[in-house]
Enzyme design. Structure first.
Site, short mmCIF file in Angstrom:
data_model
loop_
_atom_site.label_atom_id
_atom_site.label_comp_id
_atom_site.label_asym_id
_atom_site.label_seq_id
_atom_site.Cartn_x
_atom_site.Cartn_y
_atom_site.Cartn_z
N MET A 80 -4.51 -3.40 3.20
CA MET A 80 -3.10 -3.57 3.61
C MET A 80 -2.78 -2.64 4.77
O MET A 80 -3.22 -1.49 4.80
CB MET A 80 -2.19 -3.30 2.43
CG MET A 80 -2.31 -4.38 1.41
SD MET A 80 -0.96 -4.37 0.25
CE MET A 80 -1.54 -5.65 -0.86
N GLY A 107 0.83 -1.21 0.00
CA GLY A 107 0.00 0.00 0.00
C GLY A 107 0.86 1.25 0.00
O GLY A 107 0.62 2.21 -0.75
N HIS A 108 1.91 1.24 0.83
CA HIS A 108 2.84 2.39 0.84
C HIS A 108 3.53 2.53 -0.51
O HIS A 108 3.73 3.64 -1.01
CB HIS A 108 3.95 2.18 1.88
CG HIS A 108 3.51 2.27 3.32
ND1 HIS A 108 3.59 1.22 4.19
CD2 HIS A 108 3.00 3.31 4.03
CE1 HIS A 108 3.16 1.61 5.38
NE2 HIS A 108 2.80 2.86 5.31
#
Ligand code: PAF
Length: 298
Positions: free
Chosen positions: A184, A36-37
């Protein structure tokens, strides 16, 4: 990739770049980076000339007894992932640089910080707003990027930036999901195999609510009851249907709504949400997950 530890060096580095006309993007994180990051960073990188990533596990947003001490950390892996995602500068401050001895100033975004997660994590959003205000001052970006998974955090930050007139654009990025729909999160690492299986009920309940609203359901209680039935056996903290900007509970489903929930599954406290506008369902929020191809295997 440049690595900077002190606020003054960070501030000067961006100041010099901005003098040459560069557009600076900023992604603040607490590290233990996941896909996700990475998606968020790739998106941010496409919107600026220079991307700064901060990793700082912020003590003031954890209440006593929460997981500040055990929050997952893996700096070596984070460095590799940040480099892979095209980060130009990694800012790694120490707690003593952000909160030196004698520190007394906090930012409190009233009302918006009090409901939803704020009701279960007293002081959490005060800590978030304070550290984000400080990081924005130190880095001085043109645009800062935040995940929409932390929907209340994003509302609080937008309000703070507007109220305190920070010269920065705040951009949200859609939640990235596992292939079965689980949002996530760095905290997913706490889940044992059976808990991981149970945790998928959270996103399923949200997708069910979205589908029911898009099919014409207007009764909030009906949607909440159906979600509760799908969450049987899960230790739910809250499930609420609120206005996406004021975060006030809505009594009827007309216009855009934020459906937000938090639950404890084993050691993990998980949050998830979905924004639904019955007239405009958002294609990005698909059940299949939105993790893009090509990210390193995490
Ligand atoms: O979302 C997070 O990771 C944190 O709350 C943030 C915004 C980096 C502040 O510590």
């Amino acid at each position: 990739m440049h690595v900077i530890h002190t606020p003054s060096e960070m501030h000067n580095w961006v100041y010099m770049l901005k003098k040459t006309g560069k557009r600076v993007g900023f992604v603040p994180t607490m590290g233990y980076l996941h896909k996700g990051h990475l998606e968020l960073m790739k998106f941010a990188r496409g919107h600026c000339d220079v991307l700064v990533l901060s990793i700082f596990v912020n003590p003031t947003q954890f209440a006593p007894g929460e997981d500040y001490g055990s929050y997952p950390r893996d700096l070596k892996r984070d460095l590799e992932l940040a480099q892979w995602a095209g980060v130009d500068c990694l800012f790694l401050p120490e707690a003593a640089d952000i909160y030196p001895a004698g520190y007394r100033t906090f930012v409190d975004v009233e009302t918006l910080s009090e409901g939803l997660c704020g009701a279960f994590r007293p002081g959490h959003f005060r800590g978030v707003a304070t550290v984000v205000a400080k990081l924005l001052n130190i880095v001085g970006p043109d645009e800062a990027f935040f995940g929409e998974k932390d929907a209340q955090q994003l509302v609080v930050i937008r309000r703070m930036v507007s109220d305190l007139q920070f010269p920065v654009k705040i951009t949200g990025f859609p939640t990235v999901r596992e292939s079965d729909g689980l949002a996530m999160s760095s905290r997913n690492v706490y889940l044992a195999a059976d808990e991981r299986e149970r945790a998928v009920a959270l996103s399923r309940a949200l997708f069910h609510a979205r589908d029911r609203i898009c099919a014409g359901e207007v009764n909030v209680e009906t949607v909440l009851e159906e979600m509760s039935a799908m969450l049987t056996g899960i230790d739910v903290e809250y499930v609420e249907v609120v206005d996406p900007e004021s975060l006030e509970r809505v009594s009827r489903l007309c216009g855009p709504v934020l459906i937000a929930l938090a639950a404890r599954v084993g050691k993990a406290r998980l949050i998830d949400n979905i924004t639904v506008d019955w007239s405009h369902p958002r294609p990005a929020e698909s059940d299949e997950g939105s993790a893009a191809e090509g990210v390193p295997c995490l």
